[in-house]
Design a protein around this motif. Structure first.
Motif, PDB file in Angstrom:
ATOM      1  N   ILE A   1      25.255  93.207  44.193  1.00 20.31           N
ATOM      2  CA  ILE A   1      25.013  92.990  42.699  1.00 20.31           C
ATOM      3  C   ILE A   1      26.096  94.057  41.589  1.00 20.31           C
ATOM      4  O   ILE A   1      26.950  94.538  42.317  1.00 20.31           O
ATOM      5  CB  ILE A   1      23.470  94.366  43.239  1.00 20.31           C
ATOM      6  N   SER A   2      26.104  92.694  40.631  1.00 21.66           N
ATOM      7  CA  SER A   2      26.939  93.228  39.679  1.00 21.66           C
ATOM      8  C   SER A   2      26.181  93.348  38.432  1.00 21.66           C
ATOM      9  O   SER A   2      24.940  92.948  38.137  1.00 21.66           O
ATOM     10  CB  SER A   2      27.970  91.757  39.532  1.00 21.66           C
ATOM     11  N   ASN A   3      26.749  94.213  38.000  1.00 19.09           N
ATOM     12  CA  ASN A   3      26.477  94.818  36.404  1.00 19.09           C
ATOM     13  C   ASN A   3      27.060  94.081  35.392  1.00 19.09           C
ATOM     14  O   ASN A   3      28.238  93.677  35.595  1.00 19.09           O
ATOM     15  CB  ASN A   3      26.545  96.466  36.181  1.00 19.09           C
ATOM     16  N   ILE A   4      25.964  94.245  34.521  1.00 24.10           N
ATOM     17  CA  ILE A   4      26.450  93.001  33.136  1.00 24.10           C
ATOM     18  C   ILE A   4      26.673  93.912  31.653  1.00 24.10           C
ATOM     19  O   ILE A   4      25.919  94.463  32.069  1.00 24.10           O
ATOM     20  CB  ILE A   4      25.817  92.089  33.198  1.00 24.10           C
ATOM     21  N   TYR A   5      28.037  94.395  31.771  1.00 24.00           N
ATOM     22  CA  TYR A   5      27.737  94.889  30.358  1.00 24.00           C
ATOM     23  C   TYR A   5      28.386  94.275  28.891  1.00 24.00           C
ATOM     24  O   TYR A   5      29.110  93.274  29.321  1.00 24.00           O
ATOM     25  CB  TYR A   5      29.158  95.920  30.699  1.00 24.00           C
ATOM     26  N   ASP A   6      28.428  95.144  28.070  1.00 21.78           N
ATOM     27  CA  ASP A   6      28.902  94.810  26.386  1.00 21.78           C
ATOM     28  C   ASP A   6      29.994  96.048  26.466  1.00 21.78           C
ATOM     29  O   ASP A   6      29.907  96.851  26.754  1.00 21.78           O
ATOM     30  CB  ASP A   6      27.556  94.803  25.532  1.00 21.78           C
ATOM     31  N   VAL A   7      31.066  95.414  25.513  1.00 20.34           N
ATOM     32  CA  VAL A   7      31.869  96.668  24.612  1.00 20.34           C
ATOM     33  C   VAL A   7      32.022  96.570  23.789  1.00 20.34           C
ATOM     34  O   VAL A   7      32.196  95.308  22.809  1.00 20.34           O
ATOM     35  CB  VAL A   7      33.226  96.122  25.671  1.00 20.34           C
ATOM     36  N   TYR A   8      30.994  97.249  22.752  1.00 21.78           N
ATOM     37  CA  TYR A   8      31.077  97.437  21.647  1.00 21.78           C
ATOM     38  C   TYR A   8      32.488  98.220  21.157  1.00 21.78           C
ATOM     39  O   TYR A   8      32.226  99.482  21.204  1.00 21.78           O
ATOM     40  CB  TYR A   8      29.882  98.362  21.572  1.00 21.78           C
ATOM     41  N   ASP A   9      32.968  98.180  19.878  1.00 22.72           N
ATOM     42  CA  ASP A   9      34.726  98.266  19.193  1.00 22.72           C
ATOM     43  C   ASP A   9      33.742  99.005  17.796  1.00 22.72           C
ATOM     44  O   ASP A   9      33.541  98.202  17.013  1.00 22.72           O
ATOM     45  CB  ASP A   9      35.045  97.469  18.685  1.00 22.72           C
ATOM     46  N   THR A  10      33.851 100.450  18.124  1.00 23.92           N
ATOM     47  CA  THR A  10      32.988 101.377  16.986  1.00 23.92           C
ATOM     48  C   THR A  10      33.176 101.590  15.885  1.00 23.92           C
ATOM     49  O   THR A  10      32.866 101.943  14.811  1.00 23.92           O
ATOM     50  CB  THR A  10      32.435 102.601  17.331  1.00 23.92           C
ATOM     51  N   ILE A  11      35.024 100.937  15.918  1.00 19.72           N
ATOM     52  CA  ILE A  11      35.605 100.832  14.747  1.00 19.72           C
ATOM     53  C   ILE A  11      35.989 100.096  13.719  1.00 19.72           C
ATOM     54  O   ILE A  11      35.479  99.529  12.457  1.00 19.72           O
ATOM     55  CB  ILE A  11      37.137 101.116  14.707  1.00 19.72           C
ATOM     56  N   GLU A  12      35.752  98.373  14.597  1.00 16.65           N
ATOM     57  CA  GLU A  12      35.313  97.232  14.147  1.00 16.65           C
ATOM     58  C   GLU A  12      34.342  96.928  14.013  1.00 16.65           C
ATOM     59  O   GLU A  12      33.616  96.582  12.656  1.00 16.65           O
ATOM     60  CB  GLU A  12      35.827  96.388  14.628  1.00 16.65           C
ATOM     61  N   ASN A  13      33.038  97.757  14.332  1.00 14.60           N
ATOM     62  CA  ASN A  13      31.385  97.738  14.343  1.00 14.60           C
ATOM     63  C   ASN A  13      31.590  96.094  14.603  1.00 14.60           C
ATOM     64  O   ASN A  13      30.419  95.984  13.672  1.00 14.60           O
ATOM     65  CB  ASN A  13      30.866  97.640  12.592  1.00 14.60           C
ATOM     66  N   LYS A  14      31.501  95.845  15.819  1.00 12.71           N
ATOM     67  CA  LYS A  14      31.336  94.304  16.401  1.00 12.71           C
ATOM     68  C   LYS A  14      31.241  94.577  17.792  1.00 12.71           C
ATOM     69  O   LYS A  14      32.160  95.274  18.509  1.00 12.71           O
ATOM     70  CB  LYS A  14      32.129  93.050  15.846  1.00 12.71           C
ATOM     71  N   TYR A  15      31.072  93.451  18.472  1.00  4.62           N
ATOM     72  CA  TYR A  15      31.080  93.303  19.886  1.00  4.62           C
ATOM     73  C   TYR A  15      32.287  92.665  20.282  1.00  4.62           C
ATOM     74  O   TYR A  15      33.178  91.838  19.624  1.00  4.62           O
ATOM     75  CB  TYR A  15      30.239  92.799  20.554  1.00  4.62           C
ATOM     76  N   LEU A  16      33.519  93.274  21.887  1.00  2.69           N
ATOM     77  CA  LEU A  16      34.494  93.288  21.512  1.00  2.69           C
ATOM     78  C   LEU A  16      34.244  92.042  23.664  1.00  2.69           C
ATOM     79  O   LEU A  16      34.856  91.287  22.685  1.00  2.69           O
ATOM     80  CB  LEU A  16      35.266  94.196  22.027  1.00  2.69           C
ATOM     81  N   LEU A  17      33.320  92.684  23.872  1.00  2.00           N
ATOM     82  CA  LEU A  17      32.490  91.669  24.634  1.00  2.00           C
ATOM     83  C   LEU A  17      31.185  91.885  24.887  1.00  2.00           C
ATOM     84  O   LEU A  17      30.839  93.389  23.948  1.00  2.00           O
ATOM     85  CB  LEU A  17      32.897  92.596  26.046  1.00  2.00           C
ATOM     86  N   GLN A  18      30.455  90.815  25.388  1.00  2.00           N
ATOM     87  CA  GLN A  18      29.383  90.757  26.201  1.00  2.00           C
ATOM     88  C   GLN A  18      29.363  90.012  26.880  1.00  2.00           C
ATOM     89  O   GLN A  18      30.001  88.431  27.512  1.00  2.00           O
ATOM     90  CB  GLN A  18      28.438  90.092  24.617  1.00  2.00           C
ATOM     91  N   GLY A  19      28.247  90.628  27.662  1.00  2.00           N
ATOM     92  CA  GLY A  19      27.877  90.047  29.448  1.00  2.00           C
ATOM     93  C   GLY A  19      28.986  90.217  29.865  1.00  2.00           C
ATOM     94  O   GLY A  19      28.894  88.517  30.984  1.00  2.00           O
ATOM     95  N   VAL A  20      29.687  90.633  30.336  1.00  4.59           N
ATOM     96  CA  VAL A  20      30.972  90.824  31.199  1.00  4.59           C
ATOM     97  C   VAL A  20      30.488  91.612  32.615  1.00  4.59           C
ATOM     98  O   VAL A  20      30.452  92.693  32.075  1.00  4.59           O
ATOM     99  CB  VAL A  20      31.947  90.836  30.875  1.00  4.59           C
TER     100      VAL A  20
END
Length: 80
Positions: A4-23
């Motif tokens: 079982i693998s968890n899937i993550y999003d990484v949000y850059d709070t300085i740039e206000n955008k997602y750095l990674l999605q579904g990784v």
């Protein structure tokens, strides 16, 4: 649990955008440097990595969205 693998999003709070999605945690480690064994802890606790990156567990995010939908149905006066 193995397999079982968890899937993550990484949000850059300085740039206000997602750095990674579904990784995976492994991919998160490659890009951000956050050790993969700490990725889920940062997601669960809501800790910002390097005071910048918010790690979001996709399953938890879906659960929270569903909970918000249901609690408004149960109590229409609840705050959104």
């Amino acid at each position: 649990m193995k397999g079982i693998s968890n899937i993550y999003d990484v949000y850059d709070t300085i740039e206000n955008k997602y750095l990674l999605q579904g990784v995976s945690a492994k991919e998160t480690e490659k890009i951000t440097g956050l050790p993969r064994n700490q990725v889920s802890r940062y997601a669960i606790d809501g800790i910002l990595y390097k005071d910048r990156y918010r790690i979001v567990n996709k399953d938890d995010q879906k659960l929270m969205e569903e909970w918000n939908r249901v609690r408004i149905i149960i109590n229409p006066k609840a705050k959104r």
